[in-house]
Scaffold this motif. Structure first.
Motif, PDB file in Angstrom:
ATOM      1  N   LEU A   1      41.800 -17.523  47.816  1.00 50.72           N
ATOM      2  CA  LEU A   1      42.712 -18.315  47.033  1.00 50.72           C
ATOM      3  C   LEU A   1      42.052 -18.877  45.853  1.00 50.72           C
ATOM      4  O   LEU A   1      42.624 -19.700  45.141  1.00 50.72           O
ATOM      5  N   GLY A   2      40.687 -18.184  45.572  1.00 53.05           N
ATOM      6  CA  GLY A   2      39.928 -18.821  44.391  1.00 53.05           C
ATOM      7  C   GLY A   2      39.414 -20.050  44.483  1.00 53.05           C
ATOM      8  O   GLY A   2      39.467 -20.692  45.664  1.00 53.05           O
ATOM      9  N   TYR A   3      38.547 -20.764  43.674  1.00 48.51           N
ATOM     10  CA  TYR A   3      37.896 -21.801  43.592  1.00 48.51           C
ATOM     11  C   TYR A   3      38.831 -22.856  43.874  1.00 48.51           C
ATOM     12  O   TYR A   3      38.875 -23.786  44.817  1.00 48.51           O
ATOM     13  N   ALA A   4      39.906 -23.110  43.112  1.00 52.45           N
ATOM     14  CA  ALA A   4      41.078 -24.033  43.246  1.00 52.45           C
ATOM     15  C   ALA A   4      41.590 -24.052  44.594  1.00 52.45           C
ATOM     16  O   ALA A   4      41.962 -25.093  45.168  1.00 52.45           O
TER      17      ALA A   4
ATOM     18  N   LEU B   1      45.841 -32.481  42.953  1.00 53.34           N
ATOM     19  CA  LEU B   1      44.938 -31.628  43.319  1.00 53.34           C
ATOM     20  C   LEU B   1      44.631 -30.505  42.202  1.00 53.34           C
ATOM     21  O   LEU B   1      45.178 -30.678  41.085  1.00 53.34           O
ATOM     22  N   PHE B   2      43.955 -29.584  42.521  1.00 55.17           N
ATOM     23  CA  PHE B   2      43.525 -28.195  41.594  1.00 55.17           C
ATOM     24  C   PHE B   2      44.886 -27.499  41.301  1.00 55.17           C
ATOM     25  O   PHE B   2      45.754 -27.249  42.242  1.00 55.17           O
ATOM     26  N   ASP B   3      45.147 -27.096  40.127  1.00 56.50           N
ATOM     27  CA  ASP B   3      46.116 -26.188  39.910  1.00 56.50           C
ATOM     28  C   ASP B   3      45.658 -24.635  40.126  1.00 56.50           C
ATOM     29  O   ASP B   3      44.932 -24.038  39.498  1.00 56.50           O
ATOM     30  N   GLU B   4      46.283 -24.162  41.151  1.00 56.94           N
ATOM     31  CA  GLU B   4      45.619 -22.900  41.910  1.00 56.94           C
ATOM     32  C   GLU B   4      46.300 -21.517  40.882  1.00 56.94           C
ATOM     33  O   GLU B   4      45.678 -20.388  41.115  1.00 56.94           O
ATOM     34  N   ARG B   5      46.902 -21.985  39.884  1.00 55.88           N
ATOM     35  CA  ARG B   5      47.374 -20.755  39.079  1.00 55.88           C
ATOM     36  C   ARG B   5      46.170 -20.447  38.161  1.00 55.88           C
ATOM     37  O   ARG B   5      45.874 -18.954  37.874  1.00 55.88           O
ATOM     38  N   PHE B   6      45.077 -21.160  38.043  1.00 58.71           N
ATOM     39  CA  PHE B   6      43.785 -20.799  37.195  1.00 58.71           C
ATOM     40  C   PHE B   6      42.952 -19.724  38.060  1.00 58.71           C
ATOM     41  O   PHE B   6      42.320 -18.719  37.539  1.00 58.71           O
ATOM     42  N   PHE B   7      43.072 -19.715  39.235  1.00 55.16           N
ATOM     43  CA  PHE B   7      42.403 -18.954  40.275  1.00 55.16           C
ATOM     44  C   PHE B   7      40.792 -19.242  40.109  1.00 55.16           C
ATOM     45  O   PHE B   7      39.953 -19.449  41.215  1.00 55.16           O
ATOM     46  N   HIS B   8      40.112 -18.783  38.920  1.00 51.78           N
ATOM     47  CA  HIS B   8      38.775 -18.743  38.770  1.00 51.78           C
ATOM     48  C   HIS B   8      38.461 -19.102  37.317  1.00 51.78           C
ATOM     49  O   HIS B   8      39.193 -18.300  36.287  1.00 51.78           O
TER      50      HIS B   8
ATOM     51  N   LYS C   1      38.085 -22.736  34.690  1.00 51.37           N
ATOM     52  CA  LYS C   1      38.691 -23.717  34.059  1.00 51.37           C
ATOM     53  C   LYS C   1      39.535 -24.676  34.745  1.00 51.37           C
ATOM     54  O   LYS C   1      40.165 -25.735  34.311  1.00 51.37           O
ATOM     55  N   GLU C   2      39.472 -24.424  36.235  1.00 51.68           N
ATOM     56  CA  GLU C   2      40.328 -25.282  37.171  1.00 51.68           C
ATOM     57  C   GLU C   2      39.572 -26.760  37.153  1.00 51.68           C
ATOM     58  O   GLU C   2      40.590 -27.847  37.328  1.00 51.68           O
ATOM     59  N   GLU C   3      38.544 -26.774  36.999  1.00 55.33           N
ATOM     60  CA  GLU C   3      37.590 -28.094  37.113  1.00 55.33           C
ATOM     61  C   GLU C   3      38.143 -29.212  35.664  1.00 55.33           C
ATOM     62  O   GLU C   3      38.502 -30.213  36.029  1.00 55.33           O
ATOM     63  N   PHE C   4      38.082 -28.334  34.457  1.00 49.36           N
ATOM     64  CA  PHE C   4      38.465 -28.855  33.238  1.00 49.36           C
ATOM     65  C   PHE C   4      39.887 -29.494  33.419  1.00 49.36           C
ATOM     66  O   PHE C   4      39.979 -30.776  33.180  1.00 49.36           O
TER      67      PHE C   4
END
Length: 303
Positions: free
Chosen positions: A70-73, A182-189, A191-194
């Motif tokens: 599911l990626g980092y997010a 929470l994290f926006d899972e659309r980024f996947f990998h 920029k999600e932390e930013f």
């Protein structure tokens, strides 16, 4: 276990994807710290023998298995939900390929009442025992929306207010994370932390670089930054980020802040004149820009 001297409950989340040896090293470094949090390892749909290796960690670690990457997010969101269910005040988000020092978490917690999100000063090299690792920028100020890195490898103050942080070891207030979604899972990998930090800051949370806290991180451990796929995610997600956070995104893209449009020009030149590998990376960059402008998100199997 998992409770600081003042009663603060902390859960550490280590994200694993086909890298059990790194994850085990990270978990053991955390367990050797002066403050030992509850530990959760989220396996992000590994396809190798990670699960068999991770079971050797025993009952001291909660293993959460996801059916797919599911990626980092998405992986970290699963860990944050565990921390929330356990009524933890803070969740410590760790990349598998990082090694915190024994006092890394205690230094972060010393400033936890000040910051909603904080990160450690970070160094990088080929090995954690390298005597001369390179500093790596994990914090920035954003005057007028322009990214201005803030560097500090350690000072008497020990912590700095900043506008945004990233990095391999982020201490996050669980309540703040839940409040903003929470994290926006659309980024996947990438920029999600930013994105998450910007939303917490907009909600009133303070953001900090705790330079008294140190962590080593092998950059590109999950995905080599020079690979075509990494180049695709990097450039696509820069565009997605600008579209989400800036009122006039097209203008931001054209003037190159924070998106570096010069990369686009270089990619066109490589596509025309470069070798096969350069052309492959150039195509990935161009596809990333195009997909970002179109709003394409999530994982890709291209490149």
């Amino acid at each position: 276990m998992g409770v600081d001297s003042d009663g603060t409950r902390v859960v550490a989340v280590v994200l694993n994807w086909n890298c059990a040896d790194d994850t085990i090293r990270c978990v053991r470094a955390v367990a050797a710290g002066s403050v030992v949090p509850e530990m959760v390892v989220v396996d992000n749909g590994s396809t190798d023998d990670s699960i068999d290796k991770l079971r050797a960690l025993g009952d001291a670690v909660t293993l959460v298995r996801l059916d797919a990457n599911l990626g980092y997010a998405g992986g970290m969101n699963a860990g944050i939900r565990v921390a929330h269910d356990r009524d933890a005040a803070f969740v410590w988000l760790l990349n598998a390929d990082c090694v915190p020092r024994p006092d890394t978490l205690s230094a972060l917690l010393a400033h936890a009442d000040r910051f909603a999100v904080s990160t450690s000063a970070q160094t990088t090299s080929a090995r954690p025992d390298d005597p001369d690792p390179e500093p790596y920028v994990v914090a920035a100020m954003l005057p007028g929306g322009r990214v201005r890195p803030l560097r500090c490898a350690g000072c008497e103050v020990g912590a700095h207010d900043v506008d945004v942080v990233t990095g391999a070891a982020i201490l996050l207030g669980v309540g703040w994370a839940v409040q903003v979604g929470l994290f926006d899972e659309r980024f996947f990998h990438y920029k999600e932390e930013f994105d998450l930090v910007r939303r917490i800051a907009a909600a009133g949370g303070r953001i900090g670089l705790v330079c008294a806290s140190q962590v080593w991180h092998r950059r590109g451990g999950s995905l080599a930054g020079s690979s075509p796929r990494a180049q695709y995610y990097h450039h696509r997600n820069e565009i997605l980020y600008v579209r989400k956070h800036y009122p006039r995104p097209l203008r931001r893209i054209l003037i190159g802040e924070p998106v570096h449009y010069k990369n686009l020009a270089r990619s066109v030149l490589r596509l025309v004149a470069g070798g096969r590998n350069d052309r492959h990376r150039a195509l990935a960059v161009l596809a990333g820009y195009w997909d970002g402008l179109r709003g394409v998100h999530g994982p890709t199997e291209r490149f």
